[in-house]
Design a protein around this motif. Structure first.
Motif, PDB file in Angstrom:
ATOM      1  N   ALA A  75       0.829  -1.211   0.000  1.00 31.93           N
ATOM      2  CA  ALA A  75       0.000   0.000   0.000  1.00 31.93           C
ATOM      3  C   ALA A  75       0.858   1.253   0.000  1.00 31.93           C
ATOM      4  O   ALA A  75       0.593   2.215  -0.747  1.00 31.93           O
ATOM      5  CB  ALA A  75      -0.926  -0.010   1.209  1.00 31.93           C
ATOM      6  N   SER A  76       1.892   1.285   0.828  1.00 23.25           N
ATOM      7  CA  SER A  76       2.747   2.462   0.912  1.00 23.25           C
ATOM      8  C   SER A  76       3.506   2.701  -0.388  1.00 23.25           C
ATOM      9  O   SER A  76       3.720   3.857  -0.794  1.00 23.25           O
ATOM     10  CB  SER A  76       3.731   2.308   2.075  1.00 23.25           C
ATOM     11  N   THR A  77       3.902   1.626  -1.049  1.00 25.45           N
ATOM     12  CA  THR A  77       4.621   1.768  -2.315  1.00 25.45           C
ATOM     13  C   THR A  77       3.728   2.398  -3.372  1.00 25.45           C
ATOM     14  O   THR A  77       4.127   3.338  -4.071  1.00 25.45           O
ATOM     15  CB  THR A  77       5.138   0.403  -2.798  1.00 25.45           C
ATOM     16  N   PHE A  78       2.510   1.880  -3.519  1.00 29.55           N
ATOM     17  CA  PHE A  78       1.570   2.487  -4.462  1.00 29.55           C
ATOM     18  C   PHE A  78       1.296   3.948  -4.090  1.00 29.55           C
ATOM     19  O   PHE A  78       1.276   4.831  -4.958  1.00 29.55           O
ATOM     20  CB  PHE A  78       0.245   1.714  -4.464  1.00 29.55           C
ATOM     21  N   ALA A  79       1.073   4.203  -2.813  1.00 33.82           N
ATOM     22  CA  ALA A  79       0.737   5.561  -2.374  1.00 33.82           C
ATOM     23  C   ALA A  79       1.887   6.526  -2.612  1.00 33.82           C
ATOM     24  O   ALA A  79       1.672   7.699  -2.935  1.00 33.82           O
ATOM     25  CB  ALA A  79       0.340   5.544  -0.898  1.00 33.82           C
ATOM     26  N   THR A  80       3.118   6.054  -2.455  1.00 32.65           N
ATOM     27  CA  THR A  80       4.275   6.906  -2.713  1.00 32.65           C
ATOM     28  C   THR A  80       4.350   7.286  -4.189  1.00 32.65           C
ATOM     29  O   THR A  80       4.579   8.458  -4.538  1.00 32.65           O
ATOM     30  CB  THR A  80       5.572   6.189  -2.287  1.00 32.65           C
ATOM     31  N   LEU A  81       4.145   6.318  -5.078  1.00 30.90           N
ATOM     32  CA  LEU A  81       4.128   6.614  -6.508  1.00 30.90           C
ATOM     33  C   LEU A  81       3.017   7.598  -6.848  1.00 30.90           C
ATOM     34  O   LEU A  81       3.212   8.534  -7.640  1.00 30.90           O
ATOM     35  CB  LEU A  81       3.955   5.317  -7.304  1.00 30.90           C
ATOM     36  N   ASN A  82       1.838   7.406  -6.251  1.00 27.66           N
ATOM     37  CA  ASN A  82       0.735   8.320  -6.509  1.00 27.66           C
ATOM     38  C   ASN A  82       1.037   9.720  -6.007  1.00 27.66           C
ATOM     39  O   ASN A  82       0.678  10.726  -6.643  1.00 27.66           O
ATOM     40  CB  ASN A  82      -0.541   7.795  -5.855  1.00 27.66           C
ATOM     41  N   ASP A  83       1.687   9.818  -4.858  1.00 26.96           N
ATOM     42  CA  ASP A  83       2.027  11.123  -4.310  1.00 26.96           C
ATOM     43  C   ASP A  83       3.054  11.834  -5.190  1.00 26.96           C
ATOM     44  O   ASP A  83       3.012  13.056  -5.352  1.00 26.96           O
ATOM     45  CB  ASP A  83       2.571  10.960  -2.892  1.00 26.96           C
ATOM     46  N   MET A  84       3.961  11.068  -5.775  1.00 26.37           N
ATOM     47  CA  MET A  84       4.994  11.651  -6.627  1.00 26.37           C
ATOM     48  C   MET A  84       4.480  12.052  -8.002  1.00 26.37           C
ATOM     49  O   MET A  84       4.898  13.079  -8.555  1.00 26.37           O
ATOM     50  CB  MET A  84       6.144  10.653  -6.793  1.00 26.37           C
ATOM     51  N   TYR A  85       3.568  11.256  -8.568  1.00 28.06           N
ATOM     52  CA  TYR A  85       3.212  11.423  -9.978  1.00 28.06           C
ATOM     53  C   TYR A  85       1.718  11.604 -10.228  1.00 28.06           C
ATOM     54  O   TYR A  85       1.275  11.579 -11.374  1.00 28.06           O
ATOM     55  CB  TYR A  85       3.712  10.212 -10.775  1.00 28.06           C
ATOM     56  N   GLY A  86       0.926  11.804  -9.183  1.00 31.84           N
ATOM     57  CA  GLY A  86      -0.519  11.839  -9.352  1.00 31.84           C
ATOM     58  C   GLY A  86      -1.058  10.422  -9.250  1.00 31.84           C
ATOM     59  O   GLY A  86      -0.310   9.445  -9.309  1.00 31.84           O
ATOM     60  N   ASN A  87      -2.356  10.306  -9.087  1.00 31.67           N
ATOM     61  CA  ASN A  87      -2.961   8.980  -8.905  1.00 31.67           C
ATOM     62  C   ASN A  87      -2.984   8.230 -10.234  1.00 31.67           C
ATOM     63  O   ASN A  87      -3.997   8.165 -10.931  1.00 31.67           O
ATOM     64  CB  ASN A  87      -4.368   9.121  -8.328  1.00 31.67           C
ATOM     65  N   ARG A  88      -1.839   7.627 -10.566  1.00 31.54           N
ATOM     66  CA  ARG A  88      -1.673   6.959 -11.858  1.00 31.54           C
ATOM     67  C   ARG A  88      -1.248   5.499 -11.693  1.00 31.54           C
ATOM     68  O   ARG A  88      -0.565   4.944 -12.545  1.00 31.54           O
ATOM     69  CB  ARG A  88      -0.648   7.702 -12.719  1.00 31.54           C
ATOM     70  N   THR A  89      -1.651   4.872 -10.605  1.00 33.69           N
ATOM     71  CA  THR A  89      -1.329   3.462 -10.415  1.00 33.69           C
ATOM     72  C   THR A  89      -2.604   2.636 -10.282  1.00 33.69           C
ATOM     73  O   THR A  89      -3.653   3.134  -9.881  1.00 33.69           O
ATOM     74  CB  THR A  89      -0.451   3.227  -9.171  1.00 33.69           C
ATOM     75  N   VAL A  90      -2.487   1.369 -10.620  1.00 32.21           N
ATOM     76  CA  VAL A  90      -3.549   0.378 -10.471  1.00 32.21           C
ATOM     77  C   VAL A  90      -2.933  -0.858  -9.839  1.00 32.21           C
ATOM     78  O   VAL A  90      -1.863  -1.304 -10.249  1.00 32.21           O
ATOM     79  CB  VAL A  90      -4.182  -0.006 -11.828  1.00 32.21           C
ATOM     80  N   CYS A  91      -3.601  -1.419  -8.856  1.00 27.03           N
ATOM     81  CA  CYS A  91      -3.109  -2.634  -8.211  1.00 27.03           C
ATOM     82  C   CYS A  91      -3.784  -3.842  -8.842  1.00 27.03           C
ATOM     83  O   CYS A  91      -4.906  -4.204  -8.486  1.00 27.03           O
ATOM     84  CB  CYS A  91      -3.378  -2.602  -6.707  1.00 27.03           C
ATOM     85  N   GLY A  92      -3.108  -4.455  -9.805  1.00 26.81           N
ATOM     86  CA  GLY A  92      -3.559  -5.749 -10.304  1.00 26.81           C
ATOM     87  C   GLY A  92      -3.063  -6.824  -9.358  1.00 26.81           C
ATOM     88  O   GLY A  92      -1.890  -6.836  -8.987  1.00 26.81           O
ATOM     89  N   ILE A  93      -3.931  -7.728  -8.939  1.00 27.80           N
ATOM     90  CA  ILE A  93      -3.566  -8.695  -7.903  1.00 27.80           C
ATOM     91  C   ILE A  93      -4.265 -10.025  -8.147  1.00 27.80           C
ATOM     92  O   ILE A  93      -5.361 -10.077  -8.717  1.00 27.80           O
ATOM     93  CB  ILE A  93      -3.926  -8.131  -6.502  1.00 27.80           C
ATOM     94  N   GLY A  94      -3.605 -11.092  -7.727  1.00 32.19           N
ATOM     95  CA  GLY A  94      -4.181 -12.428  -7.824  1.00 32.19           C
ATOM     96  C   GLY A  94      -3.602 -13.313  -6.732  1.00 32.19           C
ATOM     97  O   GLY A  94      -2.927 -12.830  -5.808  1.00 32.19           O
ATOM     98  N   ARG A  95      -3.843 -14.613  -6.827  1.00 32.47           N
ATOM     99  CA  ARG A  95      -3.377 -15.550  -5.799  1.00 32.47           C
ATOM    100  C   ARG A  95      -1.864 -15.720  -5.828  1.00 32.47           C
ATOM    101  O   ARG A  95      -1.251 -16.041  -4.811  1.00 32.47           O
ATOM    102  CB  ARG A  95      -4.045 -16.911  -5.981  1.00 32.47           C
TER     103      ARG A  95
END
Length: 333
Positions: A75-95
């Protein structure tokens, strides 16, 4: 229809970044990568450079999993990228397939995946969540936004995607199976009191533009093997001819003898000789641009919002350029 580009993070990272820049110039709106720490370079480090070198491209893993990183770190990694570059990330996730199995671990349970999706989204958007029984909130996050898209094949996983995910990732482009799986996800969403139409549908599959169909098949046959890993899990769980899983998905894995992850997702994978031409044609997009356009229009009619191009073959630049010049304009005309 949106378009995404899917790559492995093979070194040098500069080539991954260059291809993502090329994709954005050609009208792609999403840049995805594999996420398997042993097989490829760390994607989140590379995302920072992709975001820095593009203007609007959204990036994320296709897919991460709840087992290789702690959830607050994800979560923190995604949030850091979003804080740096705007909300431009998506969390694709699976098993978790290659990332877990290569490290000697079994894929995560669906229960763990469902819990992780809620926790990662809440933490990345600044809300409190419980991690191992401890309430946690990341205090510096302001106006964070993280859509969570779940990859799924089997009936229980499809139901979970409908119940919890913001988007559904289907890693094959077969029209019959796409229709069946979208219906299952949307039905689960409705039963959970959610708006089925609010779930973004993303189909991801190899695309190869050209007239030499035999060569295109050989370059993309690896995909049937990758999907076959998940299908083999379904067969072991539900049986070969279960009413829970269509025969169209399970029949071809009978000839599967094993799988070597050192060739995972690569053209010429020797573990995919069991994949027949019919499956390659059904699961992938092959042939001249007109054939791609026809199949993409059919997918769009089924409710697909994004097509993500797996670009692991010998014509990566040519495929990106052909999509930009002919295919993306035709679908968005």
């Amino acid at each position: 229809m949106d378009f995404g580009l899917v790559l492995q993070t093979d070194p040098p990272a500069s080539q991954v970044i260059s291809l993502m820049k090329r994709a954005e110039r050609n009208g792609f709106r999403y840049g995805w990568t594999f996420d398997s720490a042993v097989l490829w370079q760390e994607p989140f480090v590379i995302y920072s450079q992709i975001l820095a070198n593009t203007q609007k491209l959204h990036v994320g893993p296709m897919v991460t999993n709840p087992g290789t990183r702690t959830w607050e770190v994800t979560a923190s990694t995604f949030a850091t990228l979003n804080d740096m570059y705007g909300n431009r990330t998506v969390c694709g996730i699976g098993r978790g397939d290659s990332a877990m199995r290569v490290a000697g671990r079994a894929p995560n349970t669906l229960a763990r995946l469902g819990e992780a999706m809620d926790v990662i989204r809440d933490l990345a958007e600044g809300r409190e969540a419980s991690v191992d029984g401890n309430p946690i909130r990341i205090p510096w996050i302001k106006d964070g936004k993280l859509p969570v898209w779940m990859a799924a094949y089997g009936p229980k996983a499809l139901a979970l995607a409908g119940q919890k995910a913001d988007g559904f990732i289907l890693q094959l482009a077969d029209l019959y199976l796409t229709e069946w799986m979208i219906k299952a996800v949307r039905q689960a969403a409705a039963e959970a009191g959610r708006d089925p139409a609010a779930i973004t549908i993303c189909v991801a599959a190899p695309a190869y533009v050209g007239e030499d169909l035999a060569h295109a098949r050989d370059q993309c046959r690896w995909f049937g093997g990758m999907v076959g890993n998940h299908v083999a899990d379904l067969v072991s769980r539900y049986g070969e001819h279960s009413s829970m899983v269509p025969d169209e998905l399970t029949e071809y894995v009978k000839a599967r003898q094993g799988y070597d992850y050192s060739h995972h997702g690569r053209a010429g994978n020797p573990s995919t000789d069991f994949v027949p031409d019919e499956i390659v044609d059904r699961f992938c997009l092959l042939g001249p641009a007109e054939a791609h356009i026809e199949k993409l229009r059919a997918l769009r009619d089924l409710g697909v919002d994004q097509f993500a191009v797996y670009d692991m073959h010998d014509a990566r630049e040519a495929t990106i350029d052909a999509y930009g010049a002919q295919i993306i304009p035709a679908l968005n005309a």
